[in-house]
Write a protein that holds these residues in place. Structure first.
Motif, PDB file in Angstrom:
ATOM      1  N   VAL A 166      23.441  63.614  26.943  1.00  0.00           N
ATOM      2  CA  VAL A 166      22.493  63.846  26.005  1.00  0.00           C
ATOM      3  C   VAL A 166      23.032  63.533  23.819  1.00  0.00           C
ATOM      4  O   VAL A 166      22.798  63.089  23.534  1.00  0.00           O
ATOM      5  N   GLU A 167      23.911  65.677  24.477  1.00  0.00           N
ATOM      6  CA  GLU A 167      24.528  65.882  23.849  1.00  0.00           C
ATOM      7  C   GLU A 167      26.099  64.927  23.369  1.00  0.00           C
ATOM      8  O   GLU A 167      26.016  64.631  21.718  1.00  0.00           O
ATOM      9  N   GLN A 168      26.886  64.458  24.512  1.00  0.00           N
ATOM     10  CA  GLN A 168      27.591  63.909  23.779  1.00  0.00           C
ATOM     11  C   GLN A 168      27.254  61.924  22.976  1.00  0.00           C
ATOM     12  O   GLN A 168      27.850  61.731  22.562  1.00  0.00           O
ATOM     13  N   LEU A 169      26.303  61.515  23.667  1.00  0.00           N
ATOM     14  CA  LEU A 169      26.024  59.916  22.855  1.00  0.00           C
ATOM     15  C   LEU A 169      24.898  60.250  21.892  1.00  0.00           C
ATOM     16  O   LEU A 169      25.103  59.635  20.782  1.00  0.00           O
ATOM     17  N   VAL A 170      24.441  61.930  21.236  1.00  0.00           N
ATOM     18  CA  VAL A 170      24.203  61.792  20.378  1.00  0.00           C
ATOM     19  C   VAL A 170      24.715  62.508  19.140  1.00  0.00           C
ATOM     20  O   VAL A 170      25.332  61.956  18.168  1.00  0.00           O
ATOM     21  N   GLU A 171      25.855  63.053  19.381  1.00  0.00           N
ATOM     22  CA  GLU A 171      27.376  63.219  18.723  1.00  0.00           C
ATOM     23  C   GLU A 171      27.779  62.087  18.417  1.00  0.00           C
ATOM     24  O   GLU A 171      27.839  62.231  17.573  1.00  0.00           O
ATOM     25  N   TRP A 172      27.617  60.736  19.757  1.00  0.00           N
ATOM     26  CA  TRP A 172      29.019  60.061  19.319  1.00  0.00           C
ATOM     27  C   TRP A 172      27.312  58.452  18.284  1.00  0.00           C
ATOM     28  O   TRP A 172      28.074  58.369  17.604  1.00  0.00           O
ATOM     29  N   LEU A 173      26.448  58.662  18.480  1.00  0.00           N
ATOM     30  CA  LEU A 173      25.131  58.015  17.981  1.00  0.00           C
ATOM     31  C   LEU A 173      25.573  58.429  16.381  1.00  0.00           C
ATOM     32  O   LEU A 173      25.558  57.601  15.429  1.00  0.00           O
ATOM     33  N   GLY A 174      25.691  59.912  16.125  1.00  0.00           N
ATOM     34  CA  GLY A 174      25.529  60.526  14.870  1.00  0.00           C
ATOM     35  C   GLY A 174      26.255  59.791  14.067  1.00  0.00           C
ATOM     36  O   GLY A 174      26.372  60.111  12.648  1.00  0.00           O
ATOM     37  N   ARG A 175      27.408  60.294  14.850  1.00  0.00           N
ATOM     38  CA  ARG A 175      29.307  60.177  14.289  1.00  0.00           C
ATOM     39  C   ARG A 175      29.411  58.134  13.960  1.00  0.00           C
ATOM     40  O   ARG A 175      29.869  57.814  12.911  1.00  0.00           O
ATOM     41  N   VAL A 176      28.547  57.502  15.015  1.00  0.00           N
ATOM     42  CA  VAL A 176      28.861  56.059  14.728  1.00  0.00           C
ATOM     43  C   VAL A 176      27.954  55.049  13.877  1.00  0.00           C
ATOM     44  O   VAL A 176      27.896  53.891  13.600  1.00  0.00           O
ATOM     45  N   ARG A 177      26.718  55.456  14.473  1.00  0.00           N
ATOM     46  CA  ARG A 177      25.745  55.140  14.249  1.00  0.00           C
ATOM     47  C   ARG A 177      24.358  55.875  13.474  1.00  0.00           C
ATOM     48  O   ARG A 177      23.671  55.613  13.525  1.00  0.00           O
ATOM     49  N   GLY A 178      25.429  56.967  12.630  1.00  0.00           N
ATOM     50  CA  GLY A 178      24.193  57.883  11.370  1.00  0.00           C
ATOM     51  C   GLY A 178      23.878  57.301  10.068  1.00  0.00           C
ATOM     52  O   GLY A 178      24.202  56.402  10.018  1.00  0.00           O
ATOM     53  N   THR A 179      23.508  57.944   9.307  1.00  0.00           N
ATOM     54  CA  THR A 179      23.251  57.924   8.283  1.00  0.00           C
ATOM     55  C   THR A 179      23.960  58.511   7.063  1.00  0.00           C
ATOM     56  O   THR A 179      24.443  59.688   7.327  1.00  0.00           O
ATOM     57  N   ASN A 180      24.081  57.558   5.683  1.00  0.00           N
ATOM     58  CA  ASN A 180      25.116  58.077   4.345  1.00  0.00           C
ATOM     59  C   ASN A 180      24.040  59.359   3.888  1.00  0.00           C
ATOM     60  O   ASN A 180      23.251  58.895   3.656  1.00  0.00           O
ATOM     61  N   GLN A 181      24.613  60.550   3.939  1.00  0.00           N
ATOM     62  CA  GLN A 181      23.582  61.462   3.207  1.00  0.00           C
ATOM     63  C   GLN A 181      22.555  61.979   3.530  1.00  0.00           C
ATOM     64  O   GLN A 181      22.407  62.263   4.908  1.00  0.00           O
TER      65      GLN A 181
END
Length: 183
Positions: A166-181
Motif C-alpha cells: 500500500v505504502e509503496q504504491l501510494v508513494e509511486w502514485l503520488g509521484r507519478v499520478r500526483g497533483t500540482n500544488q
C-alpha cells in the motif's frame, strides 16, 4: 485437578481462536437505508465508494454540504437539488454532530524501498485489473492522502495488497499520478 481443568478451558479456547476472529472490523458496518434515500445513494454515491464511508464523519447539514462540494464538486457528477437535500438530511440525521465517527485505524508505514514503474505496474495488474482497467487509475490525479484512501478502499473491496505494498504504491502514485500544488 478437575477444577483446574475447568478454569483452563476458557483460557485455552481464547488462545486457540484465530487472530482474525479477535480483531475489530476494519470498516464500519452501516445499515443500508431504504426508499428514496437509497435510490439517491445508489445513483450518485456507490459507483465510487460504499455507504460505509459516511461513518468516518460526524457533521451537521452545513458540514455535509461543504464535504460534498469539496469531494465531488459540480464537475464530477450532477445531483438534483431534491436528491442533494434528501441525502444531506439523511447524513445529518444518521452521521451528525451527536454521533461518534468511526476511527480510521490504518497507520501508514515508513518505506525505504520505492517502486520503479515496472514494479508498480506489476502490482497494479495483479491487484487492480480483476475489477477495472488500469486506465481508471491512469486518468486520475490525487495527492498521496487521496491515493491512500483509494488504495485502502480498494483493499477493503478485495484487492490483494499488503500494508507495505500500500505504502509503496501510494508513494509511486503520488509521484507519478500526483497533483500540482493544492489541486
Amino acid at each position: 485437578m478437575e477444577i483446574r481443568s475447568l478454569f483452563a478451558l476458557p483460557l485455552l479456547a481464547a488462545l486457540v481462536v484465530p487472530a482474525t476472529a479477535q480483531r475489530k472490523p476494519a470498516r464500519p458496518q452501516i445499515t443500508r437505508p431504504d426508499g428514496p434515500v437509497w435510490d439517491t445513494i445508489r445513483k450518485n454515491c456507490t459507483r465510487c465508494h460504499g455507504i460505509d464511508d459516511y461513518a468516518f464523519f460526524a457533521l451537521d447539514k452545513s458540514g455535509w454540504d461543504k464535504l460534498i462540494d469539496s469531494k465531488h464538486g459540480a464537475t464530477k457528477f450532477a445531483m438534483s437539488g431534491s436528491e442533494r437535500g434528501l441525502l444531506v438530511d439523511y447524513l445529518a440525521a444518521n452521521f451528525g454532530p451527536a454521533t461518534k465517527p468511526f476511527p480510521r485505524t490504518y497507520v501508514p508505514q515508513e518505506i525505504s524501498d520505492f517502486f520503479s514503474d515496472p514494479e508498480a505496474y506489476r502490482l497494479l495488474n495483479r491487484a487492480c485489473t480483476g475489477c477495472h482497467a488500469l486506465d481508471h487509475v491512469d486518468k486520475q490525479r490525487n495527492k498521496e492522502e487521496g491515493w491512500r484512501a483509494i488504495v485502502l478502499d480498494m483493499r477493503e473491496r478485495g484487492a490483494s495488497i499488503s500494508d507495505h505494498e500500500v505504502e509503496q504504491l501510494v508513494e509511486w502514485l503520488g509521484r507519478v499520478r500526483g497533483t500540482n500544488q493544492d489541486k
